[in-house]
Scaffold this motif. Structure first.
Motif, PDB file in Angstrom:
ATOM      1  N   ILE A 143       0.831  -1.195   0.000  1.00  0.00           N
ATOM      2  CA  ILE A 143       0.000   0.000   0.000  1.00  0.00           C
ATOM      3  C   ILE A 143       0.862   1.240   0.000  1.00  0.00           C
ATOM      4  CG2 ILE A 143      -1.727   1.316   1.251  1.00  0.00           C
ATOM      5  CD1 ILE A 143      -2.866  -1.113   2.313  1.00  0.00           C
ATOM      6  N   PRO A 144       0.809   2.050  -1.077  1.00  0.00           N
ATOM      7  CA  PRO A 144       1.541   3.303  -1.076  1.00  0.00           C
ATOM      8  C   PRO A 144       0.769   4.359  -0.310  1.00  0.00           C
ATOM      9  CG  PRO A 144       0.390   3.057  -3.115  1.00  0.00           C
ATOM     10  CD  PRO A 144       0.104   1.838  -2.313  1.00  0.00           C
ATOM     11  N   VAL A 160      -0.884  12.988  -7.874  1.00  0.00           N
ATOM     12  CA  VAL A 160      -1.748  11.955  -7.334  1.00  0.00           C
ATOM     13  C   VAL A 160      -0.979  11.014  -6.430  1.00  0.00           C
ATOM     14  CG1 VAL A 160      -3.414  10.219  -7.981  1.00  0.00           C
ATOM     15  CG2 VAL A 160      -2.864  12.005  -9.580  1.00  0.00           C
ATOM     16  N   ILE A 161      -1.593  10.618  -5.326  1.00  0.00           N
ATOM     17  CA  ILE A 161      -0.928   9.764  -4.350  1.00  0.00           C
ATOM     18  C   ILE A 161      -1.732   8.491  -4.188  1.00  0.00           C
ATOM     19  CG2 ILE A 161       0.010   9.730  -2.030  1.00  0.00           C
ATOM     20  CD1 ILE A 161      -0.240  12.790  -2.112  1.00  0.00           C
ATOM     21  N   GLY A 162      -1.064   7.323  -4.011  1.00  0.00           N
ATOM     22  CA  GLY A 162      -1.857   6.143  -4.173  1.00  0.00           C
ATOM     23  C   GLY A 162      -1.797   5.029  -3.176  1.00  0.00           C
ATOM     24  N   ILE A 163      -2.676   4.024  -3.400  1.00  0.00           N
ATOM     25  CA  ILE A 163      -2.706   2.802  -2.634  1.00  0.00           C
ATOM     26  C   ILE A 163      -3.558   1.745  -3.270  1.00  0.00           C
ATOM     27  CG2 ILE A 163      -3.493   4.404  -0.913  1.00  0.00           C
ATOM     28  CD1 ILE A 163      -4.892   2.115   0.383  1.00  0.00           C
ATOM     29  N   ILE A 164      -3.752   0.631  -2.525  1.00  0.00           N
ATOM     30  CA  ILE A 164      -4.573  -0.452  -2.991  1.00  0.00           C
ATOM     31  C   ILE A 164      -5.390  -1.055  -1.881  1.00  0.00           C
ATOM     32  CG2 ILE A 164      -3.073  -1.148  -4.819  1.00  0.00           C
ATOM     33  CD1 ILE A 164      -2.551  -3.131  -2.126  1.00  0.00           C
ATOM     34  N   CYS A 216      -4.718  -5.348  -7.266  1.00  0.00           N
ATOM     35  CA  CYS A 216      -3.371  -5.866  -7.014  1.00  0.00           C
ATOM     36  C   CYS A 216      -2.373  -5.072  -7.854  1.00  0.00           C
ATOM     37  CB  CYS A 216      -3.293  -7.353  -7.379  1.00  0.00           C
ATOM     38  SG  CYS A 216      -1.609  -8.024  -7.285  1.00  0.00           S
ATOM     39  N   PRO A 217      -1.470  -4.322  -7.227  1.00  0.00           N
ATOM     40  CA  PRO A 217      -0.510  -3.521  -7.989  1.00  0.00           C
ATOM     41  C   PRO A 217       0.591  -4.345  -8.636  1.00  0.00           C
ATOM     42  CG  PRO A 217      -0.042  -3.340  -5.664  1.00  0.00           C
ATOM     43  CD  PRO A 217      -1.307  -4.144  -5.772  1.00  0.00           C
ATOM     44  N   VAL A 218       0.758  -5.586  -8.192  1.00  0.00           N
ATOM     45  CA  VAL A 218       1.823  -6.412  -8.759  1.00  0.00           C
ATOM     46  C   VAL A 218       1.506  -6.766 -10.202  1.00  0.00           C
ATOM     47  CG1 VAL A 218       3.084  -8.584  -8.542  1.00  0.00           C
ATOM     48  CG2 VAL A 218       2.418  -7.315  -6.491  1.00  0.00           C
ATOM     49  N   ASP A 219       0.248  -7.129 -10.481  1.00  0.00           N
ATOM     50  CA  ASP A 219      -0.145  -7.443 -11.852  1.00  0.00           C
ATOM     51  C   ASP A 219      -1.065  -6.384 -12.464  1.00  0.00           C
ATOM     52  OD1 ASP A 219      -2.579  -7.954 -10.614  1.00  0.00           O
ATOM     53  OD2 ASP A 219      -2.396 -10.131 -10.742  1.00  0.00           O
ATOM     54  N   SER A 220      -1.331  -5.328 -11.693  1.00  0.00           N
ATOM     55  CA  SER A 220      -2.156  -4.202 -12.169  1.00  0.00           C
ATOM     56  C   SER A 220      -3.542  -4.644 -12.617  1.00  0.00           C
ATOM     57  CB  SER A 220      -1.452  -3.452 -13.314  1.00  0.00           C
ATOM     58  OG  SER A 220      -0.223  -2.923 -12.891  1.00  0.00           O
ATOM     59  N   LYS A 221      -4.168  -5.505 -11.806  1.00  0.00           N
ATOM     60  CA  LYS A 221      -5.500  -6.000 -12.130  1.00  0.00           C
ATOM     61  C   LYS A 221      -6.458  -5.775 -10.966  1.00  0.00           C
ATOM     62  CE  LYS A 221      -3.906  -9.666 -15.262  1.00  0.00           C
ATOM     63  NZ  LYS A 221      -3.944 -11.121 -15.580  1.00  0.00           N
ATOM     64  N   VAL A 222      -7.725  -5.581 -11.312  1.00  0.00           N
ATOM     65  CA  VAL A 222      -8.802  -5.528 -10.335  1.00  0.00           C
ATOM     66  C   VAL A 222      -9.459  -6.905 -10.280  1.00  0.00           C
ATOM     67  CG1 VAL A 222     -11.064  -4.530  -9.802  1.00  0.00           C
ATOM     68  CG2 VAL A 222      -9.234  -3.066 -10.686  1.00  0.00           C
ATOM     69  N   TYR A 223      -9.729  -7.381  -9.075  1.00  0.00           N
ATOM     70  CA  TYR A 223     -10.339  -8.698  -8.886  1.00  0.00           C
ATOM     71  C   TYR A 223     -11.683  -8.558  -8.180  1.00  0.00           C
ATOM     72  CZ  TYR A 223      -5.854 -10.783 -10.130  1.00  0.00           C
ATOM     73  OH  TYR A 223      -4.712 -11.145 -10.810  1.00  0.00           O
ATOM     74  N   GLN A 271      -3.745   5.431  -8.843  1.00  0.00           N
ATOM     75  CA  GLN A 271      -2.720   5.733  -7.839  1.00  0.00           C
ATOM     76  C   GLN A 271      -1.452   4.928  -8.096  1.00  0.00           C
ATOM     77  OE1 GLN A 271      -5.231   4.696  -4.516  1.00  0.00           O
ATOM     78  NE2 GLN A 271      -5.454   6.833  -3.922  1.00  0.00           N
ATOM     79  N   ASN A 272      -1.606   3.693  -8.491  1.00  0.00           N
ATOM     80  CA  ASN A 272      -0.444   2.850  -8.769  1.00  0.00           C
ATOM     81  C   ASN A 272       0.390   3.404  -9.909  1.00  0.00           C
ATOM     82  OD1 ASN A 272       1.200   0.525  -8.406  1.00  0.00           O
ATOM     83  ND2 ASN A 272       0.093  -0.564 -10.024  1.00  0.00           N
ATOM     84  N   LEU A 273      -0.272   4.016 -10.882  1.00  0.00           N
ATOM     85  CA  LEU A 273       0.430   4.546 -12.047  1.00  0.00           C
ATOM     86  C   LEU A 273       1.267   5.770 -11.737  1.00  0.00           C
ATOM     87  CD1 LEU A 273      -2.363   4.191 -14.766  1.00  0.00           C
ATOM     88  CD2 LEU A 273      -0.365   2.724 -14.409  1.00  0.00           C
ATOM     89  N   THR A 274       1.107   6.340 -10.553  1.00  0.00           N
ATOM     90  CA  THR A 274       1.891   7.527 -10.205  1.00  0.00           C
ATOM     91  C   THR A 274       3.303   7.185  -9.762  1.00  0.00           C
ATOM     92  OG1 THR A 274       1.154   7.523  -7.899  1.00  0.00           O
ATOM     93  CG2 THR A 274      -0.215   8.723  -9.489  1.00  0.00           C
TER      94      THR A 274
END
Length: 302
Positions: A35-36, A48-52, A148-155, A189-192
């Protein structure tokens, strides 16, 4: 929500009915989600500031603070599950709905990134049943929807929507759309490029400090969901009562509301997604503004 007859996203992976979960528990201490919390920028999206993570239902369902699992150590797992062909349009209404909402988020964020001269890599959205494998470990329906930021997918296990209506008292198609838009907000957010920074900073944080940062990043995702709601209004997709459905959903999944429902009282220092009032306020801020730069949850009070 006036979604019928609109184009579906092509970035939907349908794993429903498949066995999965080969990568270890998503909430396990051996690795998983990161989590960022803040800092960093990737161009002109207003710093932009991010998390998951999931909507906050992990805490209620499992009794475990999601942040407890965010420890570094093992290498992330990679997803090996295969997808089946999506039902053709008109065969599965819920899949059609998800596809349309995802497509509208893609259109919004493509415009936002293009305004800064950048491309927007669209996140795949994985539909699964019960459990599947993700880059962050085994995705379980009990955790609720997550990014999941590791694979950049929404589940998402689509049965969650029934839980949202029955268990959490948040019915309506726009409540369901809010859930998706929130998770896509985590992708933004992950893309930042701030995820590695948080992983470093977390090593020197106390649990309470990490929780406080988590609240701010989750509220930002709520604000981004509100920005998308504004965009949906511009596309003439909103029905009367849609925004109220989203605000009710935000209320029902606030940390204080969930904890009081679960155990009869709330413990503010354990909050990691924000109170009901905070979640509603930041969603509404994004909706009224329509501008991602107004979603800075890291400056001042929240």
């Amino acid at each position: 929500m006036k979604w019928r007859g609109r184009e579906r996203s092509s970035n939907i992976e349908d794993r429903r009915g498949q066995a999965g979960g080969f990568g270890g528990p998503l909430l396990g201490r051996s690795g998983g989600i990161r989590i960022p919390t803040g800092g960093g920028s990737r161009g002109g999206i207003g710093g932009v500031i991010g998390i998951i993570v999931v909507l906050g239902i992990i805490w209620m369902v499992t009794g475990q603070n999601p942040l407890d699992s965010l420890t570094s150590g093992s290498s992330p797992t990679t997803s090996s599950a295969s997808s089946r062909q999506l039902p053709t349009e008109g065969q599965d209404e819920l899949v059609d709905f998800v596809g349309v909402v995802v497509k509208e988020t893609e259109d919004l964020w493509t415009e936002v990134f293009a305004a800064s001269g950048e491309d927007y890599p669209e996140p795949p959205v994985v539909l699964f049943t019960g459990q599947t494998n993700s880059g962050c470990g085994a995705a379980d329906a009990r955790t609720g929807p997550f990014y999941c930021p590791v694979d950049s997918k929404v589940y998402i296990d689509l049965s969650f929507y029934d839980e949202l209506r029955r268990k959490f008292g948040a019915p309506g198609d726009f409540a369901q759309a809010y859930v998706l838009a929130h998770e896509v907000g985590h992708h933004v957010q992950n893309l930042t490029g701030v995820l590695p920074e948080f992983n470093q900073r977390r090593q020197s944080m106390s649990q309470e400090q990490a929780n406080a940062y988590s609240v701010r990043v989750e509220l930002q995702a709520d604000c981004y969901a509100g920005v998308w709601a504004n965009y949906a209004g511009q596309q003439n997709l909103l029905d009367s009562g849609d925004i109220e459905e989203a605000l009710n959903a935000a209320e029902q999944i606030g940390d204080d509301t969930l904890q009081k429902r679960m155990q009869g009282y709330a413990v503010p220092k354990t909050f990691n997604h924000g109170t009901s009032a905070q979640r509603q306020n930041w969603f509404e801020r994004g909706y009224k503004s329509g501008n991602p730069t107004d979603c800075d949850t890291f400056s001042g009070n929240i």
